[in-house]
Design a protein around this motif. Structure first.
Motif, short mmCIF file in Angstrom:
data_model
loop_
_atom_site.label_atom_id
_atom_site.label_comp_id
_atom_site.label_asym_id
_atom_site.label_seq_id
_atom_site.Cartn_x
_atom_site.Cartn_y
_atom_site.Cartn_z
N MET A 38 32.71 71.83 38.89
CA MET A 38 33.82 71.26 39.66
C MET A 38 34.33 72.26 40.69
SD MET A 38 34.13 68.19 38.81
CE MET A 38 32.48 67.95 38.18
N ASP A 39 34.43 73.52 40.30
CA ASP A 39 34.86 74.56 41.23
C ASP A 39 33.86 74.70 42.37
OD1 ASP A 39 36.62 76.76 42.03
OD2 ASP A 39 34.92 78.04 41.47
N ARG A 40 32.58 74.68 42.03
CA ARG A 40 31.53 74.82 43.05
C ARG A 40 31.50 73.62 43.99
NH1 ARG A 40 26.67 77.67 44.27
NH2 ARG A 40 26.18 76.78 46.29
N TYR A 41 31.66 72.41 43.43
CA TYR A 41 31.65 71.21 44.26
C TYR A 41 32.78 71.26 45.29
CZ TYR A 41 28.51 69.20 40.72
OH TYR A 41 27.48 68.95 39.85
N SER A 42 33.95 71.74 44.88
CA SER A 42 35.08 71.84 45.81
C SER A 42 34.76 72.80 46.95
CB SER A 42 36.33 72.33 45.07
OG SER A 42 36.71 71.40 44.09
N ALA A 43 34.16 73.94 46.61
CA ALA A 43 33.79 74.92 47.64
C ALA A 43 32.72 74.35 48.57
CB ALA A 43 33.30 76.21 47.00
N ASP A 44 31.75 73.64 47.98
CA ASP A 44 30.69 73.03 48.80
C ASP A 44 31.27 71.98 49.75
OD1 ASP A 44 28.82 74.59 47.48
OD2 ASP A 44 28.07 72.96 46.21
N LEU A 45 32.22 71.20 49.27
CA LEU A 45 32.84 70.17 50.11
C LEU A 45 33.56 70.81 51.29
CD1 LEU A 45 33.61 67.23 50.63
CD2 LEU A 45 35.55 67.55 49.07
N GLU A 46 34.29 71.88 51.02
CA GLU A 46 34.99 72.57 52.11
C GLU A 46 34.00 73.16 53.11
OE1 GLU A 46 38.19 72.23 52.72
OE2 GLU A 46 38.16 70.97 50.93
N ALA A 47 32.88 73.68 52.64
CA ALA A 47 31.87 74.24 53.53
C ALA A 47 31.26 73.15 54.41
CB ALA A 47 30.78 74.95 52.73
N LEU A 48 31.02 71.98 53.83
CA LEU A 48 30.49 70.85 54.61
C LEU A 48 31.48 70.43 55.70
CD1 LEU A 48 28.97 68.63 51.77
CD2 LEU A 48 27.71 69.81 53.58
N LYS A 49 32.74 70.31 55.33
CA LYS A 49 33.76 69.93 56.31
C LYS A 49 33.85 70.96 57.42
CE LYS A 49 36.74 67.27 53.20
NZ LYS A 49 38.06 67.24 52.54
N ALA A 50 33.73 72.24 57.08
CA ALA A 50 33.79 73.32 58.08
C ALA A 50 32.64 73.22 59.07
CB ALA A 50 33.79 74.68 57.39
N GLU A 51 31.52 72.63 58.63
CA GLU A 51 30.36 72.45 59.50
C GLU A 51 30.43 71.16 60.31
OE1 GLU A 51 27.77 74.51 60.14
OE2 GLU A 51 28.81 76.01 58.93
N GLY A 52 31.53 70.42 60.15
CA GLY A 52 31.73 69.21 60.93
C GLY A 52 31.25 67.92 60.28
N VAL A 53 30.88 67.98 59.00
CA VAL A 53 30.44 66.78 58.30
C VAL A 53 31.66 65.92 58.01
CG1 VAL A 53 29.37 65.89 56.19
CG2 VAL A 53 28.47 67.96 57.27
N ASN A 54 31.57 64.64 58.35
CA ASN A 54 32.64 63.69 58.10
C ASN A 54 32.47 63.14 56.68
OD1 ASN A 54 34.81 61.96 58.43
ND2 ASN A 54 33.62 60.41 59.49
N VAL A 55 33.34 63.54 55.78
CA VAL A 55 33.27 63.12 54.39
C VAL A 55 34.22 61.94 54.20
CG1 VAL A 55 33.62 63.83 52.00
CG2 VAL A 55 32.76 65.48 53.68
N VAL A 56 33.68 60.83 53.67
CA VAL A 56 34.48 59.61 53.49
C VAL A 56 34.48 59.24 52.01
CG1 VAL A 56 34.68 57.18 54.14
CG2 VAL A 56 33.79 58.84 55.79
N LYS A 57 35.66 58.97 51.46
CA LYS A 57 35.78 58.56 50.06
C LYS A 57 35.26 57.14 49.90
CE LYS A 57 39.20 57.77 46.41
NZ LYS A 57 38.73 56.46 46.01
N THR A 58 34.48 56.93 48.86
CA THR A 58 34.01 55.59 48.53
C THR A 58 35.22 54.75 48.11
OG1 THR A 58 31.89 56.46 47.77
CG2 THR A 58 32.48 54.26 47.02
N PRO A 59 35.36 53.56 48.66
CA PRO A 59 36.51 52.72 48.31
C PRO A 59 36.53 52.42 46.80
CG PRO A 59 35.38 51.83 50.23
CD PRO A 59 34.52 52.92 49.69
N ASP A 60 37.73 52.35 46.25
CA ASP A 60 37.87 52.05 44.82
C ASP A 60 37.21 50.73 44.45
OD1 ASP A 60 39.23 54.41 44.36
OD2 ASP A 60 41.22 53.49 44.43
N SER A 61 37.24 49.74 45.34
CA SER A 61 36.64 48.45 45.04
C SER A 61 35.13 48.58 44.80
CB SER A 61 36.89 47.45 46.17
OG SER A 61 36.34 47.92 47.38
N VAL A 62 34.47 49.46 45.54
CA VAL A 62 33.04 49.70 45.36
C VAL A 62 32.79 50.41 44.03
CG1 VAL A 62 31.01 50.90 46.27
CG2 VAL A 62 32.57 49.72 47.84
N LEU A 63 33.59 51.41 43.73
CA LEU A 63 33.43 52.14 42.46
C LEU A 63 33.66 51.21 41.27
CD1 LEU A 63 35.22 55.48 43.39
CD2 LEU A 63 32.76 55.05 43.26
N LEU A 64 34.67 50.37 41.34
CA LEU A 64 34.95 49.44 40.25
C LEU A 64 33.82 48.42 40.09
CD1 LEU A 64 38.78 48.86 40.81
CD2 LEU A 64 37.68 50.15 38.96
#
Length: 72
Positions: A38-64
């Motif tokens: 979990m700690d590593r995933y958070s750091a990886d996510l921040e690194a992706l965002k720093a590189e300009g990757v647009n991260v979008v949360k999957t809508p709750d309706s899709v997850l459900l």
């Protein structure tokens, strides 16, 4: 590691106390790796965002809907 595999015949042949020791050690190891992941995933996510990757949360309706499909 999230999975530890034992030879069932050998595991079953061990005294109950040894089986308990192995089970608890496996659970502890898995829990330890879970928080590290979990700690590593958070750091990886921040690194992706720093590189300009647009991260979008999957809508709750899709997850459900996925959860509902898996339980059928």
């Amino acid at each position: 590691m999230f999975e530890i595999i034992f030879n069932k015949k050998r595991y079953d042949s061990l005294p109950e106390e040894m089986q308990t020791i192995l089970r608890v050690a496996a659970e502890a190891s898995s829990a330890d790796m879970a928080w590290k992941a979990m700690d590593r995933y958070s750091a990886d996510l921040e690194a992706l965002k720093a590189e300009g990757v647009n991260v979008v949360k999957t809508p709750d309706s899709v997850l459900l809907a996925q959860l509902a499909a898996w339980t059928r």
